[in-house]
Scaffold this motif. Structure first.
Motif, PDB file in Angstrom:
ATOM      1  N   PRO A  59       0.813  -1.236   0.000  1.00 39.68           N
ATOM      2  CA  PRO A  59       0.000   0.000   0.000  1.00 39.68           C
ATOM      3  C   PRO A  59       0.838   1.274   0.000  1.00 39.68           C
ATOM      4  O   PRO A  59       0.369   2.312  -0.481  1.00 39.68           O
ATOM      5  N   GLY A  60       2.051   1.205   0.511  1.00 41.50           N
ATOM      6  CA  GLY A  60       2.924   2.381   0.490  1.00 41.50           C
ATOM      7  C   GLY A  60       4.090   2.234  -0.466  1.00 41.50           C
ATOM      8  O   GLY A  60       5.029   3.040  -0.432  1.00 41.50           O
ATOM      9  N   GLY A  61       4.050   1.206  -1.285  1.00 41.41           N
ATOM     10  CA  GLY A  61       5.113   0.981  -2.252  1.00 41.41           C
ATOM     11  C   GLY A  61       6.183   0.032  -1.746  1.00 41.41           C
ATOM     12  O   GLY A  61       6.504   0.015  -0.556  1.00 41.41           O
ATOM     13  N   ASN A  62       6.730  -0.753  -2.645  1.00 40.71           N
ATOM     14  CA  ASN A  62       7.836  -1.647  -2.318  1.00 40.71           C
ATOM     15  C   ASN A  62       9.129  -0.837  -2.376  1.00 40.71           C
ATOM     16  O   ASN A  62       9.682  -0.586  -3.443  1.00 40.71           O
ATOM     17  N   LYS A  63       9.602  -0.426  -1.227  1.00 43.78           N
ATOM     18  CA  LYS A  63      10.749   0.476  -1.167  1.00 43.78           C
ATOM     19  C   LYS A  63      12.025  -0.188  -1.663  1.00 43.78           C
ATOM     20  O   LYS A  63      12.916   0.468  -2.214  1.00 43.78           O
ATOM     21  N   ASP A  64      12.131  -1.494  -1.459  1.00 45.15           N
ATOM     22  CA  ASP A  64      13.322  -2.198  -1.940  1.00 45.15           C
ATOM     23  C   ASP A  64      13.426  -2.181  -3.470  1.00 45.15           C
ATOM     24  O   ASP A  64      14.516  -2.325  -4.026  1.00 45.15           O
ATOM     25  N   GLU A  65      12.263  -1.994  -4.131  1.00 43.27           N
ATOM     26  CA  GLU A  65      12.237  -1.952  -5.589  1.00 43.27           C
ATOM     27  C   GLU A  65      12.064  -0.526  -6.119  1.00 43.27           C
ATOM     28  O   GLU A  65      11.800  -0.338  -7.308  1.00 43.27           O
ATOM     29  N   GLY A  66      12.191   0.481  -5.230  1.00 39.81           N
ATOM     30  CA  GLY A  66      12.048   1.869  -5.659  1.00 39.81           C
ATOM     31  C   GLY A  66      10.623   2.304  -5.881  1.00 39.81           C
ATOM     32  O   GLY A  66      10.359   3.204  -6.684  1.00 39.81           O
ATOM     33  N   GLY A  67       9.677   1.702  -5.149  1.00 38.81           N
ATOM     34  CA  GLY A  67       8.269   2.004  -5.366  1.00 38.81           C
ATOM     35  C   GLY A  67       7.688   3.060  -4.448  1.00 38.81           C
ATOM     36  O   GLY A  67       6.453   3.174  -4.327  1.00 38.81           O
ATOM     37  N   GLN A  68       8.515   3.866  -3.784  1.00 43.14           N
ATOM     38  CA  GLN A  68       7.995   4.908  -2.886  1.00 43.14           C
ATOM     39  C   GLN A  68       7.031   5.833  -3.630  1.00 43.14           C
ATOM     40  O   GLN A  68       7.245   6.197  -4.783  1.00 43.14           O
ATOM     41  N   GLY A  69       5.949   6.209  -2.921  1.00 43.54           N
ATOM     42  CA  GLY A  69       4.962   7.113  -3.510  1.00 43.54           C
ATOM     43  C   GLY A  69       4.001   6.437  -4.461  1.00 43.54           C
ATOM     44  O   GLY A  69       3.227   7.115  -5.141  1.00 43.54           O
ATOM     45  N   HIS A  70       4.040   5.133  -4.510  1.00 45.69           N
ATOM     46  CA  HIS A  70       3.186   4.377  -5.417  1.00 45.69           C
ATOM     47  C   HIS A  70       2.591   3.181  -4.679  1.00 45.69           C
ATOM     48  O   HIS A  70       3.057   2.809  -3.608  1.00 45.69           O
ATOM     49  N   ILE A  71       1.581   2.600  -5.277  1.00 50.58           N
ATOM     50  CA  ILE A  71       1.150   1.264  -4.884  1.00 50.58           C
ATOM     51  C   ILE A  71       1.947   0.282  -5.733  1.00 50.58           C
ATOM     52  O   ILE A  71       2.050   0.437  -6.953  1.00 50.58           O
ATOM     53  N   SER A  72       2.537  -0.705  -5.078  1.00 51.87           N
ATOM     54  CA  SER A  72       3.258  -1.763  -5.784  1.00 51.87           C
ATOM     55  C   SER A  72       2.398  -3.019  -5.785  1.00 51.87           C
ATOM     56  O   SER A  72       1.671  -3.289  -4.827  1.00 51.87           O
ATOM     57  N   ILE A  73       2.493  -3.784  -6.841  1.00 53.17           N
ATOM     58  CA  ILE A  73       1.676  -4.984  -6.981  1.00 53.17           C
ATOM     59  C   ILE A  73       2.533  -6.099  -7.573  1.00 53.17           C
ATOM     60  O   ILE A  73       3.292  -5.883  -8.525  1.00 53.17           O
ATOM     61  N   PHE A  74       2.416  -7.300  -6.971  1.00 53.44           N
ATOM     62  CA  PHE A  74       3.263  -8.416  -7.385  1.00 53.44           C
ATOM     63  C   PHE A  74       2.462  -9.711  -7.441  1.00 53.44           C
ATOM     64  O   PHE A  74       1.478  -9.887  -6.723  1.00 53.44           O
ATOM     65  N   LEU A  75       2.925 -10.614  -8.301  1.00 53.39           N
ATOM     66  CA  LEU A  75       2.368 -11.961  -8.413  1.00 53.39           C
ATOM     67  C   LEU A  75       3.414 -12.939  -7.891  1.00 53.39           C
ATOM     68  O   LEU A  75       4.564 -12.916  -8.333  1.00 53.39           O
ATOM     69  N   THR A  76       3.004 -13.794  -6.943  1.00 50.16           N
ATOM     70  CA  THR A  76       3.934 -14.713  -6.297  1.00 50.16           C
ATOM     71  C   THR A  76       3.465 -16.148  -6.475  1.00 50.16           C
ATOM     72  O   THR A  76       2.289 -16.461  -6.250  1.00 50.16           O
ATOM     73  N   LEU A  77       4.371 -17.018  -6.892  1.00 57.52           N
ATOM     74  CA  LEU A  77       4.073 -18.442  -6.939  1.00 57.52           C
ATOM     75  C   LEU A  77       4.089 -18.979  -5.516  1.00 57.52           C
ATOM     76  O   LEU A  77       5.104 -18.921  -4.827  1.00 57.52           O
ATOM     77  N   ALA A  78       2.939 -19.473  -5.070  1.00 60.55           N
ATOM     78  CA  ALA A  78       2.756 -19.722  -3.634  1.00 60.55           C
ATOM     79  C   ALA A  78       3.225 -21.088  -3.174  1.00 60.55           C
ATOM     80  O   ALA A  78       3.620 -21.258  -2.025  1.00 60.55           O
ATOM     81  N   ASP A  79       3.177 -22.090  -4.011  1.00 60.24           N
ATOM     82  CA  ASP A  79       3.488 -23.445  -3.556  1.00 60.24           C
ATOM     83  C   ASP A  79       4.370 -24.115  -4.595  1.00 60.24           C
ATOM     84  O   ASP A  79       3.918 -24.470  -5.678  1.00 60.24           O
ATOM     85  N   THR A  80       5.639 -24.294  -4.248  1.00 60.44           N
ATOM     86  CA  THR A  80       6.589 -24.911  -5.180  1.00 60.44           C
ATOM     87  C   THR A  80       7.051 -26.286  -4.711  1.00 60.44           C
ATOM     88  O   THR A  80       7.845 -26.926  -5.394  1.00 60.44           O
ATOM     89  N   SER A  81       6.560 -26.738  -3.576  1.00 60.81           N
ATOM     90  CA  SER A  81       7.066 -27.991  -2.998  1.00 60.81           C
ATOM     91  C   SER A  81       6.729 -29.202  -3.860  1.00 60.81           C
ATOM     92  O   SER A  81       7.454 -30.199  -3.852  1.00 60.81           O
TER      93      SER A  81
END
Length: 311
Positions: A59-81
């Motif tokens: 909601p406040g941006g992914n700061k590690d990816e430089g997303g400050q001041g934005h909403i960041s959105i990601f798709l994650t593969l949840a189950d790889t086992s």
């Protein structure tokens, strides 16, 4: 008013009435989420393409990816086992945000293929939408502190095949001549020449005197045929061949012929032309191709190398 995405022209963003087909995430108190200690929120698991995923919102941006001041959105593969060793998935996905005033879902069409694997299980957009734009209720994305995001995921099945081309320094060339007597008395649909060897492989000329397929009744059909026993199952031959009907009146006259380039192998043993030579031309007494009810057919074959297929 459309979404304003950083450093990109607004005309590349699409709005549509149909919601995303795979997952929607509705947040009923976005400001509470923003003020909480949660830097990100990951949705429950959902299925797409027989795999489990999560949609993650910063909601406040992914700061590690430089997303400050934005909403960041990601798709994650949840189950790889349950995935096999050295697994990887190839996917194209789109993220959405819902315009509640315009009743449209806005997406940023990426259309780039992303590779998910053991060292990279998440992809996304750090600067998906500016917070200043998102928080302005007149834009329709945050109404009564409620917002909706979504995602679609599409896969490329990894059925890729490859080939290894091995051209020879010197092509192998050979020629075979087949004399057919009493041509008008041929009654079978198909005839074959004796076998002949060129480039270490056995070949035959195959003809249909009254035509085959679209040539039936109007043409002579002619083909070059490879004996399957002389080539390995995973190898194809790179071949140029000429099939010709010789001019019997002038040894150096113009033959009737066609030239063809193709691969010969276990899956493609025969190449040629259903409408090779019009029957009217062959039977024309003014033409030099059928003399004394005899015609002479020649195959000129050149092998340039091999192609090996790899799954």
């Amino acid at each position: 008013m459309g979404l304003r995405f950083t450093n990109l022209p607004s005309d590349v963003f699409k709005g549509r009435e149909v919601p995303p087909v795979h997952y929607l995430l509705k947040i009923q108190s976005f400001n509470s989420l923003s003020r909480s200690l949660l830097e990100k929120y990951s949705s429950d698991k959902f299925e797409a393409g027989d795999y489990k995923w999560r949609l993650t919102i910063y909601p406040g941006g992914n700061k590690d990816e430089g997303g400050q001041g934005h909403i960041s959105i990601f798709l994650t593969l949840a189950d790889t086992s349950s995935l096999p060793g050295k697994w990887e998935l190839l996917a194209i996905f789109n993220f959405f945000v819902y315009d509640q005033l315009g009743d449209k879902y806005f997406l940023l069409p990426d259309n780039q293929l992303r590779r998910f694997h053991a060292m990279k299980t998440e992809w996304g957009v750090a600067k998906f939408v500016e917070l200043q734009v998102f928080n302005d209720s007149s834009n329709g994305y945050l109404i009564n502190d409620t917002c909706v995001f979504g995602v679609e995921v599409f896969f490329l099945r990894q059925t890729c095949k490859a080939e290894w081309l091995s051209p020879w320094e010197k092509p192998n060339t050979g020629c075979y001549t087949w004399t057919i007597k009493f041509f008008s008395a041929l009654t079978l649909d198909r005839y074959e020449s004796e076998g002949f060897v060129i480039g270490g492989h056995k070949w035959r000329i195959r003809i249909y005197p009254r035509g085959n397929g679209v040539g039936k009744g109007n043409s002579v059909s002619a083909f070059l045929f490879l004996d399957e026993s002389t080539v390995s199952p995973d190898t194809q031959l790179v071949v140029r061949f000429i099939i010709r009907v010789l001019d019997q009146n002038e040894p150096k006259g113009d033959p009737f012929q066609f030239t063809y380039d193709n691969h010969f192998g276990a899956s493609c043993l025969e190449w040629g032309a259903q409408k090779f030579m019009p029957l009217a031309k062959l039977n024309d007494p003014e033409q030099p191709y059928l003399v004394g009810d005899t015609c002479v057919i020649e195959a000129d074959v050149t092998l340039f190398g091999t192609v090996s297929t790899v799954s």
